[in-house]
Design a protein around this motif. Sequence first.
Motif, short mmCIF file in Angstrom:
data_model
loop_
_atom_site.label_atom_id
_atom_site.label_comp_id
_atom_site.label_asym_id
_atom_site.label_seq_id
_atom_site.Cartn_x
_atom_site.Cartn_y
_atom_site.Cartn_z
N GLY A 265 5.81 -22.99 -7.53
CA GLY A 265 5.64 -21.62 -6.81
C GLY A 265 5.03 -20.41 -7.88
N LYS A 266 5.81 -20.43 -9.12
CA LYS A 266 5.37 -19.47 -10.25
C LYS A 266 3.66 -19.77 -10.37
N GLN A 267 2.98 -21.01 -10.40
CA GLN A 267 1.62 -21.21 -10.61
C GLN A 267 1.08 -20.70 -9.28
N ALA A 268 1.36 -20.68 -8.31
CA ALA A 268 0.91 -20.12 -7.01
C ALA A 268 0.94 -18.89 -7.01
N LEU A 269 1.62 -18.05 -7.76
CA LEU A 269 1.80 -16.49 -7.66
C LEU A 269 0.44 -16.35 -8.91
N ASP A 270 0.54 -17.18 -9.98
CA ASP A 270 -0.52 -16.93 -10.79
C ASP A 270 -1.77 -17.12 -10.37
N PHE A 271 -2.10 -18.06 -9.56
CA PHE A 271 -3.31 -18.55 -8.68
C PHE A 271 -3.60 -17.17 -7.87
N VAL B 284 -12.33 -13.07 -2.39
CA VAL B 284 -11.00 -12.63 -2.95
C VAL B 284 -9.77 -13.04 -1.98
N VAL B 285 -8.83 -13.93 -2.70
CA VAL B 285 -7.68 -14.19 -2.10
C VAL B 285 -6.58 -13.22 -2.09
N LYS B 286 -6.08 -12.91 -0.90
CA LYS B 286 -5.21 -11.73 -0.65
C LYS B 286 -3.73 -12.01 -0.31
N ALA B 287 -3.74 -13.42 0.45
CA ALA B 287 -2.52 -13.75 0.75
C ALA B 287 -2.30 -15.27 0.66
N LEU B 288 -1.06 -15.66 0.19
CA LEU B 288 -0.61 -16.99 0.33
C LEU B 288 0.68 -17.34 1.21
N VAL C 203 -2.85 -13.80 -8.10
CA VAL C 203 -3.23 -12.83 -9.00
C VAL C 203 -4.92 -13.31 -9.86
N ALA C 204 -4.82 -14.27 -10.05
CA ALA C 204 -6.16 -14.78 -10.68
C ALA C 204 -7.38 -14.72 -9.98
N ASN C 205 -7.08 -14.88 -8.59
CA ASN C 205 -8.34 -14.97 -7.75
C ASN C 205 -8.17 -13.72 -6.76
N SER C 206 -7.61 -12.50 -7.06
CA SER C 206 -7.48 -11.53 -6.41
C SER C 206 -8.30 -10.42 -6.49
N GLY C 207 -9.19 -10.57 -7.52
CA GLY C 207 -10.19 -9.52 -7.95
C GLY C 207 -9.51 -8.26 -8.32
N ASN C 208 -10.11 -7.04 -7.62
CA ASN C 208 -9.57 -5.94 -7.79
C ASN C 208 -8.38 -5.42 -6.79
N ARG C 209 -8.34 -6.37 -5.78
CA ARG C 209 -7.33 -5.96 -4.93
C ARG C 209 -6.02 -5.83 -5.55
N ARG C 210 -5.24 -4.86 -5.21
CA ARG C 210 -4.06 -4.45 -5.44
C ARG C 210 -2.74 -5.15 -4.81
N ASN C 211 -2.76 -4.98 -3.73
CA ASN C 211 -1.92 -5.17 -2.52
C ASN C 211 -2.01 -6.97 -2.08
N LEU C 212 -0.98 -7.67 -2.33
CA LEU C 212 -0.92 -8.94 -2.21
C LEU C 212 0.07 -9.59 -1.41
N GLU C 213 -0.23 -10.37 -0.47
CA GLU C 213 0.92 -10.72 0.34
C GLU C 213 1.23 -12.53 0.29
N CYS D 256 -8.13 -13.54 10.62
CA CYS D 256 -7.16 -13.56 9.71
C CYS D 256 -7.66 -13.98 8.09
N GLY D 257 -8.86 -14.45 8.10
CA GLY D 257 -9.23 -14.95 6.84
C GLY D 257 -8.91 -16.32 6.18
N SER D 258 -8.44 -17.12 7.19
CA SER D 258 -8.12 -18.48 6.72
C SER D 258 -9.01 -19.02 6.06
N GLY D 259 -8.67 -19.93 4.94
CA GLY D 259 -9.93 -20.57 4.19
C GLY D 259 -10.51 -19.76 3.16
N THR D 260 -10.37 -18.60 3.36
CA THR D 260 -11.00 -17.62 2.22
C THR D 260 -10.10 -16.76 1.64
N GLU D 261 -9.64 -15.74 2.41
CA GLU D 261 -8.43 -14.75 1.86
C GLU D 261 -7.05 -15.22 1.83
#
Length: 451
Positions: free
Chosen positions: A129-135, A91-95, A137-147, A343-348
């Motif tokens: 940047g817009k596509q990055a935010l879409d990416f 689950v990607v949580k942060a970019l 959201v699409a890969n964040s699963g059920n996680r609500r809070n994104l960074e 930190c979850g680098s490479g995964t989250e």
Amino acid sequence: MVHQYKNNGYDIVLDVNSGAIHVVDDVTYDVIGMFEEHSAGEIIAALKDRYPETEIKEAIEEVQTLKDNGDLFTEDSYETYITDFKKRPTVVKALCLHIAHDCNLACQYCFAEEGEYHGRRALMSYETGKQALDFLVANSGNRRNLEVDFFGGEPLMNFDVVKQLVAYGREIEKTQDKHFRFTLTTNGVLLNDDIMEFANKEMDNVVLSIDGRKEVNDRMRPFRKGAGSYDLIVPKFQKFADSRNQEKYYVRGTFTHYNTDFSNDVLHLADLGFKQISVEPVVAQETDPYAIQEADLPQLFEEYDKLAAEMVKRHGTDKDFNFFHFMIDLEGGPCVAKRLSGCGSGTEYLAVTPWGDLYPCHQFVGNEDFLMGNVWDGVQKTEIRDEFKCCNVYAKEKCRKCFARFYCSGGCAANSYNFHGNILDAYDIGCELQRKRVECAIMIKAAEAEE
């Protein structure tokens, strides 16, 4: 595993696996040091010339009670946890959005090579940047809070796109069950009232880059033509910090071989009125003249001790401040997954270049061996992600025997790779400093508890 140490007049015992911390007297401290390897009779015989026998016996009983209650000499119950942790869905949580591969300063120690990251100068487009935010959201699963961190180079060199992307993120929030936590890292050169107002409305945290005293900052953080940046940025940073009520920001500095008396830089920033401070050791190859050397460690340890003592002295006064590396939550703290894997680098957590490429974190950007994919096609080299997913304190031999492993979570994968060519190793000087910081942080908590 038990770690014992003395710091600023306190005898401290850390039970590593349970996280229990004990501030004890001298006799109990010495008993604990012998407890696992010696019988009660042997302990009494060894210590009777230093302490009354009744005190030794009382200490032995107390230590036995702590052990029976699971507060001392506890077994490690976490290693089996990583088997399931490796199998968890990603689950990607942060970019980290590299909004600008360009900079208006020429900091000597910059791993980004004045913002270019081993490549070309570039600014991220709104579309990327817009596509990055879409990416995200699409890969964040059920996680609500994104960074999302706006990073560089210097992100304010592309501020219009920053504003557009924040606005797009807020639109996403209206239609999907997501909330964006935006952050910004800046050197302050372009900071003005309009940017401050926008940041105070939209940015959950802001990192303000400054190294401390004028001579220290200007030596390492000059403009491209050589002039220093201190006089320009300090008044802006002071105004900005006050406008945020001295919360949700950090002045973030780097100390080097040139200023091993770095506690003076921390205190200088505190005396300028900043309440949230982070001054961290440079990470550089030993061939760099400003690199921290092994011979510097004794003085750096003394500097951390000096800083910790001064923070205890200032606690509760108008000169009080927070130092990032001394901030430890001893009661709650990170979840088990974070304690094991960091930190979850490479995964989250992933970094995005101005043209949309994905890397494990900002420090790997430009190294094609770690190019994972892009924001349009997603993560294509899943083997890189899987390698990082297995990066944890039990996969690192140096961490297994380290008392600080549940506080630093194995350290920085990029530092490990840059010094040893392997993300499962550890940057040794960084480890030495991290252990010292943990000791000082615990001592500060002990002093606060005593108050």
